[in-house]
Scaffold this active site. Structure first.
Site, PDB file in Angstrom:
ATOM      1  N   ASP A 106      45.294  40.826  37.929  1.00  0.00           N
ATOM      2  CA  ASP A 106      43.779  41.264  38.402  1.00  0.00           C
ATOM      3  C   ASP A 106      43.344  40.233  39.375  1.00  0.00           C
ATOM      4  OD1 ASP A 106      41.392  42.858  38.375  1.00  0.00           O
ATOM      5  OD2 ASP A 106      41.148  42.426  36.001  1.00  0.00           O
ATOM      6  N   VAL A 108      40.088  38.582  39.358  1.00  0.00           N
ATOM      7  CA  VAL A 108      39.383  37.776  38.704  1.00  0.00           C
ATOM      8  C   VAL A 108      39.092  37.697  37.268  1.00  0.00           C
ATOM      9  CG1 VAL A 108      37.234  38.967  39.176  1.00  0.00           C
ATOM     10  CG2 VAL A 108      37.197  36.414  38.955  1.00  0.00           C
ATOM     11  N   ASP A 110      36.738  36.286  34.648  1.00  0.00           N
ATOM     12  CA  ASP A 110      35.319  35.783  34.491  1.00  0.00           C
ATOM     13  C   ASP A 110      35.153  35.561  33.223  1.00  0.00           C
ATOM     14  OD1 ASP A 110      32.874  35.170  34.858  1.00  0.00           O
ATOM     15  OD2 ASP A 110      32.262  37.231  35.376  1.00  0.00           O
ATOM     16  N   THR A 114      37.929  41.425  30.166  1.00  0.00           N
ATOM     17  CA  THR A 114      38.765  42.418  30.534  1.00  0.00           C
ATOM     18  C   THR A 114      40.434  42.189  30.137  1.00  0.00           C
ATOM     19  OG1 THR A 114      37.198  42.911  32.313  1.00  0.00           O
ATOM     20  CG2 THR A 114      39.412  43.958  32.455  1.00  0.00           C
ATOM     21  N   TRP A 179      29.772  33.718  42.335  1.00  0.00           N
ATOM     22  CA  TRP A 179      30.222  35.044  42.461  1.00  0.00           C
ATOM     23  C   TRP A 179      30.762  35.179  43.590  1.00  0.00           C
ATOM     24  CZ3 TRP A 179      29.903  38.972  39.156  1.00  0.00           C
ATOM     25  CH2 TRP A 179      30.355  40.114  39.510  1.00  0.00           C
ATOM     26  N   TYR A 182      34.629  39.955  47.567  1.00  0.00           N
ATOM     27  CA  TYR A 182      35.947  40.279  47.760  1.00  0.00           C
ATOM     28  C   TYR A 182      35.925  41.178  49.083  1.00  0.00           C
ATOM     29  CZ  TYR A 182      37.618  37.788  43.824  1.00  0.00           C
ATOM     30  OH  TYR A 182      38.148  37.049  42.878  1.00  0.00           O
ATOM     31  N   PRO A 183      36.813  41.121  49.901  1.00  0.00           N
ATOM     32  CA  PRO A 183      36.811  41.899  51.118  1.00  0.00           C
ATOM     33  C   PRO A 183      36.898  43.131  51.104  1.00  0.00           C
ATOM     34  CG  PRO A 183      38.968  40.784  50.832  1.00  0.00           C
ATOM     35  CD  PRO A 183      38.085  40.513  49.893  1.00  0.00           C
ATOM     36  N   TRP A 184      37.413  43.772  50.107  1.00  0.00           N
ATOM     37  CA  TRP A 184      37.577  45.271  49.838  1.00  0.00           C
ATOM     38  C   TRP A 184      36.293  45.877  49.479  1.00  0.00           C
ATOM     39  CZ3 TRP A 184      41.241  42.135  47.442  1.00  0.00           C
ATOM     40  CH2 TRP A 184      40.898  41.713  46.021  1.00  0.00           C
TER      41      TRP A 184
END
Ligand code: 5GP
Length: 201
Positions: A106, A108, A110, A114, A179, A182-184
């Protein structure tokens, strides 16, 4: 909350740096990417695993999970408490996993909810499948079935869920409670890259 912009190249290089340890210690047979943030990292990691382990190209399976977003009127306890499946492995999930070393990827970690959900549900698929084997074969198969975790970023903060201590855990980088952008997620990637270069550490 403070934002931190991460570029594709940052992610690529963190995975490049982190893969030798994953390859040497865990040496996965299968990648399970948690979507959508785990897709790009898993694909990049495959490139480096292939280079480091001389294995054939690893299969990448995808699962989709999201933190349940409560509707208006939900109690505080319900908010952000539930992880929901949006996509899972097929009906042969258990068969796919039994006897393999599976690396769950994954972007990240946090609150860790998840990852906790993913690992416990994958383990349930394994247990269900193992129950169909003769008892004499189960222990050996159970021992051969392993899970590991790779995340690009791990936030150093109190976690709301735990992972079993037996699961090898790898993070490309440990960060504070910021926070990450991310590029995507960006529309204008050039501007994102440009602004990432102006961030003060
Ligand atoms: P968890 O709290 O369960 O560890 O993470 C849940 C999900 O929240 C992550 O998979 C990711 O999609 C999202 N998330 C958590 N922290 C961040 C962050 O800093 N930036 C972004 N873009 N997504 C995050």
């Amino acid at each position: 909350m403070k934002h931190w912009r991460v570029t594709y190249n940052d992610i690529h290089n963190l995975i490049r740096k982190g893969t030798p340890k994953v390859a040497a210690e865990f040496n996965p047979d299968l990648l399970v990417a948690i979507g959508g943030g785990g897709f790009f990292p898993a694909r990049v990691m495959r490139t480096f695993l292939r280079e480091q382990t001389a294995k054939k190209t690893l299969q990448i399976q995808a699962i989709g999970l999201s933190l349940y977003e409560p509707v208006e009127g939900s109690t505080v306890e319900q908010i952000g408490q539930e992880v929901v499946r949006t996509q899972w492995l097929g009906p042969d999930a258990g068969k796919l996993l039994v006897g393999k070393r599976t690396l769950v990827v994954d972007e990240v970690d946090d609150t860790r909810k998840t990852l906790h959900y993913a690992l416990s549900e994958l383990q349930k698929d394994v247990d269900k499948e193992l129950a169909s084997y003769p008892e004499s074969e189960r222990d050996a198969l159970r021992a051969a079935t392993r899970f590991g975790v790779f995340v690009v970023h791990n936030k150093i903060k109190p976690k709301l869920a735990e992972l079993p201590a037996s699961i090898p855990y790898y993070a490309g980088e440990e960060v504070g409670d910021v926070w990450l952008d991310y590029p995507w997620e960006m529309i204008d990637i050039e501007e994102h890259d440009r602004l990432s270069g102006t961030q003060l550490i």
